[in-house]
Design a protein around this motif. Structure first.
Motif, PDB file in Angstrom:
ATOM      1  N   THR A 138      10.397  -2.412   5.410  1.00 37.39           N
ATOM      2  CA  THR A 138      10.554  -0.953   5.353  1.00 37.39           C
ATOM      3  C   THR A 138       9.205  -0.238   5.401  1.00 37.39           C
ATOM      4  N   ILE A 139       8.238  -0.741   4.629  1.00 37.96           N
ATOM      5  CA  ILE A 139       6.916  -0.099   4.595  1.00 37.96           C
ATOM      6  C   ILE A 139       6.231  -0.202   5.955  1.00 37.96           C
ATOM      7  N   VAL A 140       6.186  -1.413   6.501  1.00 40.02           N
ATOM      8  CA  VAL A 140       5.516  -1.627   7.793  1.00 40.02           C
ATOM      9  C   VAL A 140       6.200  -0.813   8.891  1.00 40.02           C
ATOM     10  N   GLY A 141       7.533  -0.810   8.889  1.00 31.56           N
ATOM     11  CA  GLY A 141       8.287  -0.070   9.898  1.00 31.56           C
ATOM     12  C   GLY A 141       7.986   1.418   9.865  1.00 31.56           C
ATOM     13  N   ASN A 147       5.626   7.468   9.699  1.00 27.30           N
ATOM     14  CA  ASN A 147       6.104   8.026   8.422  1.00 27.30           C
ATOM     15  C   ASN A 147       5.191   7.553   7.288  1.00 27.30           C
ATOM     16  N   VAL A 148       4.016   8.124   7.231  1.00 29.91           N
ATOM     17  CA  VAL A 148       3.014   7.709   6.250  1.00 29.91           C
ATOM     18  C   VAL A 148       3.072   8.619   5.027  1.00 29.91           C
ATOM     19  N   THR A 150       2.031  10.731   1.710  1.00 28.57           N
ATOM     20  CA  THR A 150       0.831  11.469   1.303  1.00 28.57           C
ATOM     21  C   THR A 150       0.816  11.562  -0.218  1.00 28.57           C
ATOM     22  N   SER A 151      -0.186  12.237  -0.747  1.00 24.82           N
ATOM     23  CA  SER A 151      -0.265  12.370  -2.207  1.00 24.82           C
ATOM     24  C   SER A 151       0.901  13.166  -2.774  1.00 24.82           C
ATOM     25  N   SER A 152       1.479  14.059  -1.946  1.00 23.23           N
ATOM     26  CA  SER A 152       2.563  14.918  -2.446  1.00 23.23           C
ATOM     27  C   SER A 152       3.936  14.566  -1.877  1.00 23.23           C
ATOM     28  N   LYS A 153       3.972  13.824  -0.779  1.00 20.79           N
ATOM     29  CA  LYS A 153       5.259  13.517  -0.144  1.00 20.79           C
ATOM     30  C   LYS A 153       5.412  12.017   0.124  1.00 20.79           C
ATOM     31  N   ASP A 154       6.556  11.512  -0.273  1.00 24.10           N
ATOM     32  CA  ASP A 154       6.881  10.106  -0.014  1.00 24.10           C
ATOM     33  C   ASP A 154       8.397   9.984   0.080  1.00 24.10           C
ATOM     34  N   PRO A 155       8.985  10.589   1.125  1.00 23.28           N
ATOM     35  CA  PRO A 155      10.447  10.673   1.227  1.00 23.28           C
ATOM     36  C   PRO A 155      11.161   9.324   1.294  1.00 23.28           C
ATOM     37  N   TYR A 156      10.482   8.286   1.722  1.00 24.77           N
ATOM     38  CA  TYR A 156      11.131   6.974   1.839  1.00 24.77           C
ATOM     39  C   TYR A 156      10.783   6.042   0.680  1.00 24.77           C
ATOM     40  N   GLY A 157      10.114   6.586  -0.323  1.00 26.59           N
ATOM     41  CA  GLY A 157       9.809   5.808  -1.523  1.00 26.59           C
ATOM     42  C   GLY A 157       8.939   4.591  -1.263  1.00 26.59           C
ATOM     43  N   LEU A 158       7.994   4.715  -0.329  1.00 24.04           N
ATOM     44  CA  LEU A 158       7.167   3.564   0.046  1.00 24.04           C
ATOM     45  C   LEU A 158       6.212   3.150  -1.072  1.00 24.04           C
ATOM     46  N   GLU A 196      -5.091   2.063   8.006  1.00 27.73           N
ATOM     47  CA  GLU A 196      -4.301   3.011   7.218  1.00 27.73           C
ATOM     48  C   GLU A 196      -3.336   2.289   6.286  1.00 27.73           C
ATOM     49  N   LEU A 197      -2.680   1.245   6.811  1.00 32.96           N
ATOM     50  CA  LEU A 197      -1.737   0.472   5.999  1.00 32.96           C
ATOM     51  C   LEU A 197      -2.477  -0.332   4.929  1.00 32.96           C
TER      52      LEU A 197
END
Length: 364
Positions: A138-141, A147-148, A150-158, A196-197
């Protein structure tokens, strides 16, 4: 009461209908359910989970018979998503998979893993392997399609998924290369492991050490580059945290600091002992080889406390060296040779941690 009874009757109806469809057939229906745009269907995801799980089994050197159980569990770990009950009650994902598997007479270990792999702290080995494989995919995909978090947004719970990976590795004490697993998972979605990853996982590892294990910020920074082998990074952090409160910490810190400061801009570890002119050079070289062998053996046994004690033994020899040997001489071959030798010592220290980040404990 009427509303609740109606919902329960719905659940009973869907459950009975689901029992008419084996998990294998439910699995086929996953081909019609999109996992995420550009990442294919849920069936595609399951296939990737199987491959990552198999790779993890290889890394852990698990027996073939156990690997087969893992792959069987992986192949049906998302099947219940296509069931009627989970469609109506999404929170039962995994739970219904276990129940349906047991109803079909599937091995209890495999059935339990279907539910267990969703847990942030899986209780079974199979569930732990699937849990890592699922989260890595899920993270790699998501990174692959931009879908990276950010400090304020993480909609996929990575971020939570990365933390769970570290938690599972620590709980099971698995000495695995997370970097190699990420590279392998990346290849499955046509992605190249990016800086980045890597930065994302390094950041999550730091947060995991500080927030979940209570490691001090400076020690967490010192071992942060070891995130690629998380268990080693965790053990090193715990050992450094422990020794930082002891008198011998200053010997460890100063010994590293003297070597590291002068070699930080030198990349080569090549040197020729025949060029050594001073007795202190030869004494430090002999002690280095003796200590290096002991440190490597201790690290092989994952005994970071013992490795640190051996590194401390270098301190008086390093002091003698710098008191009597001038490293930055004008003669190029001598200067480069001495820097190359000291770089070897620096890299041995770095296997435990980058101690430039450590805060000096003046009270010790």
């Amino acid at each position: 009461e009427r509303v609740i009874n109606a919902r329960l009757e719905d659940a009973r109806y869907y459950f009975q209908k689901d029992l008419e469809t084996p998990l294998e057939k439910m699995n086929e229906k996953l081909k019609e359910i999109v996992f995420q745009e550009k990442l294919g269907t849920l069936y595609d995801k399951v296939e990737r989970i199987k491959k990552i799980s198999e790779r993890l089994c290889e890394d852990l050197k698990l027996p073939e018979s156990f690997t087969q159980k893992v792959l069987e569990a992986a192949s049906i770990c998302k099947a219940d998503i296509a069931s009627k009950v989970v469609y109506e009650f999404p929170e039962l994902q995994g739970v219904m998979g276990r129940i349906y598997a047991l109803r079909e007479g599937i091995n209890e270990e495999i059935a339990t893993a279907i539910e267990d792999h969703y847990s942030e702290e899986p209780q079974t080995v199979i569930g732990s392997i699937l849990g890592i494989a699922d989260r890595i995919d899920t993270i790699v995909g998501n990174f692959a399609i931009g879908n990276v978090p950010t400090s304020s947004k993480d909609p996929y719970g990575l971020k939570n998924k990365a933390d769970a990976i570290f938690r599972i590795i620590r709980k099971n004490e698995w000495d695995i290369s997370l970097e190699e697993l990420l590279t392998f998972a990346s290849s499955l979605v046509g992605y190249r492991l990016s800086e980045e990853l890597e930065t994302f996982f390094a950041g999550r590892f730091y947060q995991f050490l500080v927030n979940e294990l209570g490691i001090s910020f400076d020690v967490a920074r010192a071992v942060n580059h070891l995130w690629k082998r998380p268990l080693r990074g965790i053990l090193s952090a715990e050992a450094l945290q422990e020794i930082s409160e002891k008198p011998e910490f200053q010997d460890l810190f100063v010994g590293f600091e003297r070597v590291h400061n002068i070699t930080k801009n030198h990349d080569s570890v090549r040197f020729d002992g025949a060029l050594f002119e001073k007795e202190e050079e030869k004494k430090l070289m002999n002690k280095f080889y003796e200590v290096k062998e002991k440190v490597l053996k201790a690290l092989e046994r994952l005994n970071y406390r013992e490795a640190l004690q051996y590194l401390i033994e270098l301190k008086p020899y390093i002091d003698e060296y710098f008191d009597n040997v001038f490293v930055m001489v004008k003669r190029d071959d001598l200067r480069v040779n001495r820097l190359g030798f000291l770089k070897n010592i620096d890299e041995l220290f770095m296997m435990v941690g980058d101690m430039t980040y450590l805060v000096k404990r003046s009270q010790v």
